[in-house]
Design a protein around this motif. Sequence first.
Motif, PDB file in Angstrom:
ATOM      1  N   LEU A   3      51.178  -8.264   2.164  1.00 47.15           N
ATOM      2  CA  LEU A   3      50.120  -9.275   2.272  1.00 47.15           C
ATOM      3  C   LEU A   3      50.596 -10.571   1.628  1.00 47.15           C
ATOM      4  O   LEU A   3      51.274 -10.546   0.599  1.00 47.15           O
ATOM      5  CB  LEU A   3      48.863  -8.814   1.534  1.00 47.15           C
ATOM      6  N   ASP A  44      46.904 -14.197   3.983  1.00 42.15           N
ATOM      7  CA  ASP A  44      45.850 -13.167   4.090  1.00 42.15           C
ATOM      8  C   ASP A  44      44.673 -13.418   3.145  1.00 42.15           C
ATOM      9  O   ASP A  44      43.531 -13.119   3.471  1.00 42.15           O
ATOM     10  CB  ASP A  44      46.460 -11.794   3.775  1.00 42.15           C
ATOM     11  N   TYR A  45      44.978 -13.922   1.948  1.00 40.73           N
ATOM     12  CA  TYR A  45      43.918 -14.203   0.963  1.00 40.73           C
ATOM     13  C   TYR A  45      44.289 -15.474   0.224  1.00 40.73           C
ATOM     14  O   TYR A  45      45.482 -15.764   0.051  1.00 40.73           O
ATOM     15  CB  TYR A  45      43.770 -13.054  -0.054  1.00 40.73           C
ATOM     16  N   THR A  61      43.810 -19.336   9.508  1.00 40.87           N
ATOM     17  CA  THR A  61      43.092 -18.575  10.531  1.00 40.87           C
ATOM     18  C   THR A  61      43.080 -17.066  10.260  1.00 40.87           C
ATOM     19  O   THR A  61      42.202 -16.354  10.738  1.00 40.87           O
ATOM     20  CB  THR A  61      43.740 -18.846  11.905  1.00 40.87           C
ATOM     21  N   ARG A  62      44.064 -16.588   9.489  1.00 48.45           N
ATOM     22  CA  ARG A  62      44.135 -15.138   9.245  1.00 48.45           C
ATOM     23  C   ARG A  62      43.464 -14.748   7.917  1.00 48.45           C
ATOM     24  O   ARG A  62      43.296 -13.564   7.618  1.00 48.45           O
ATOM     25  CB  ARG A  62      45.619 -14.745   9.188  1.00 48.45           C
ATOM     26  N   CYS A  63      43.107 -15.749   7.136  1.00 49.64           N
ATOM     27  CA  CYS A  63      42.633 -15.500   5.771  1.00 49.64           C
ATOM     28  C   CYS A  63      41.323 -14.695   5.784  1.00 49.64           C
ATOM     29  O   CYS A  63      40.355 -15.057   6.460  1.00 49.64           O
ATOM     30  CB  CYS A  63      42.432 -16.832   5.064  1.00 49.64           C
ATOM     31  N   LYS A  64      41.317 -13.594   5.023  1.00 49.83           N
ATOM     32  CA  LYS A  64      40.141 -12.705   5.034  1.00 49.83           C
ATOM     33  C   LYS A  64      39.137 -13.039   3.953  1.00 49.83           C
ATOM     34  O   LYS A  64      37.974 -12.642   4.046  1.00 49.83           O
ATOM     35  CB  LYS A  64      40.607 -11.249   4.877  1.00 49.83           C
ATOM     36  N   ALA A  65      39.570 -13.759   2.920  1.00 47.84           N
ATOM     37  CA  ALA A  65      38.617 -14.168   1.874  1.00 47.84           C
ATOM     38  C   ALA A  65      39.256 -15.206   0.962  1.00 47.84           C
ATOM     39  O   ALA A  65      40.468 -15.213   0.760  1.00 47.84           O
ATOM     40  CB  ALA A  65      38.183 -12.970   1.035  1.00 47.84           C
ATOM     41  N   MET A  84      35.467 -18.325   6.041  1.00 52.55           N
ATOM     42  CA  MET A  84      35.712 -16.919   5.667  1.00 52.55           C
ATOM     43  C   MET A  84      34.858 -16.576   4.443  1.00 52.55           C
ATOM     44  O   MET A  84      34.301 -17.470   3.810  1.00 52.55           O
ATOM     45  CB  MET A  84      37.203 -16.670   5.403  1.00 52.55           C
ATOM     46  N   GLY A 294      39.031  -5.553   0.756  1.00 51.56           N
ATOM     47  CA  GLY A 294      39.218  -6.199   2.056  1.00 51.56           C
ATOM     48  C   GLY A 294      40.128  -5.376   2.948  1.00 51.56           C
ATOM     49  O   GLY A 294      39.867  -5.193   4.146  1.00 51.56           O
ATOM     50  N   GLU A 295      41.189  -4.832   2.348  1.00 49.02           N
ATOM     51  CA  GLU A 295      42.155  -4.049   3.129  1.00 49.02           C
ATOM     52  C   GLU A 295      41.596  -2.688   3.519  1.00 49.02           C
ATOM     53  O   GLU A 295      41.966  -2.117   4.539  1.00 49.02           O
ATOM     54  CB  GLU A 295      43.462  -3.892   2.341  1.00 49.02           C
ATOM     55  N   GLY A 297      38.520  -2.157   4.202  1.00 46.10           N
ATOM     56  CA  GLY A 297      37.328  -2.338   5.043  1.00 46.10           C
ATOM     57  C   GLY A 297      36.037  -2.134   4.274  1.00 46.10           C
ATOM     58  O   GLY A 297      34.975  -1.894   4.863  1.00 46.10           O
TER      59      GLY A 297
END
Length: 310
Positions: A3, A44-45, A61-65, A84, A294-295, A297
């Motif tokens: 990540l 990713d973060y 665009t890929r950032c989850k938080a 996000m 986050g990873e 879920g």
Amino acid sequence: MTLTVLFAATPALWEEFSAALSHAFADAGLDAALVLQADPAAVDYIVYAPSSPLEDFTPYTRCKAVLSLWAGVERIVGNQTLTMPLCRMVDPGLTEGMVEWVVGHTLRHHLGMDRHIVNPGQVWDPTCPPLARERPVAMLGMGALGTACAQALRALHFPVTGWSRTAKEVPGIPCLHGEDGLRQALSTAQIVVTLMPKTPETENTLNAERLSWLPQGAVILNPGRGALIDDDALLAALDTGAVGHATLDVFRVEPLPADHRYWTHPRVTVTPHIAADTRPSSASRMVAENIRRGEAGEPFVNLVDRVRGY
Ligand code: NDP
Ligand code: OXD
């Protein structure tokens, strides 16, 4: 796949946080690389703190938080490019620091310590302070920090009344909400602590009218945010002694401008936004836990409600 975690706090914090975050990632079983720069589309973060140079989150665009190192998120919560999830900091180290600041300054005023620490006339004044159980405290804001501070003061026997946006049940601490609740909490409080976030609703919570509900000579401690108090109304109340003292850690403009009346007012103590600091080792574990979630879920913790603003 490894990540990519972008450290987008001020670079000055890198030295303090990089090792702690990397250790926390490893301890959480995360295969994650902490970086100062990356292709935005590969991130990713994001670990964030105010005064970060990062303002446009669109390319991530890929950032989850976005994971804030600060508890207060008023400087980022309205950022329209941040679509996000945004998580704020709830850190046991930060909470501990805040409890110490609030308890310390409460005891200073409760015990009247200044009279003895600064006593140029060598006055022998044997007046004993009342017991804590005779000194009502109002805690405005009963979140992570306010509740911990209220409980610490309660443990010293201060009768603490909590006040927050929504109804709450905290053992040993009567909790109120709404305008009537605020009036009730303030009307008996000899010490008021403000520990709310800065939002449009909390701005000027302590205005001239509400300050007038306080008993004569009440003390205000504000480690929350400067905007919670109407400065002109507070200064007017301090001038007359209606408010006996204000110990302020946070201000509308920081650093507090050199010509601000708070610096020289005899009834004001200024501390320079040091009530509580995010502590790298404990805070890094919170960041790692949210990435782990986050990873996996799982829902993030300490998620900011963007509509509420905190
Ligand atoms: P939380 O979000 O956990 O708690 C906020 C509290 O404020 C909640 O009880 C909330 O009510 C209450 N609140 C929010 N809006 C209103 C409103 N309109 N009327 C009444 N109550 C309201 O935050 P924390 O306890 O973690 O932190 C509080 C603040 O402390 C931060 O936002 C930051 O500004 C400040 N801070 C200052 C530091 C310093 O060094 N000086 C360090 C860290 C934080 P409800 O529970 O009903 O939602
Ligand atoms: C915070 C602060 O919000 O330090 O974390 O004020």
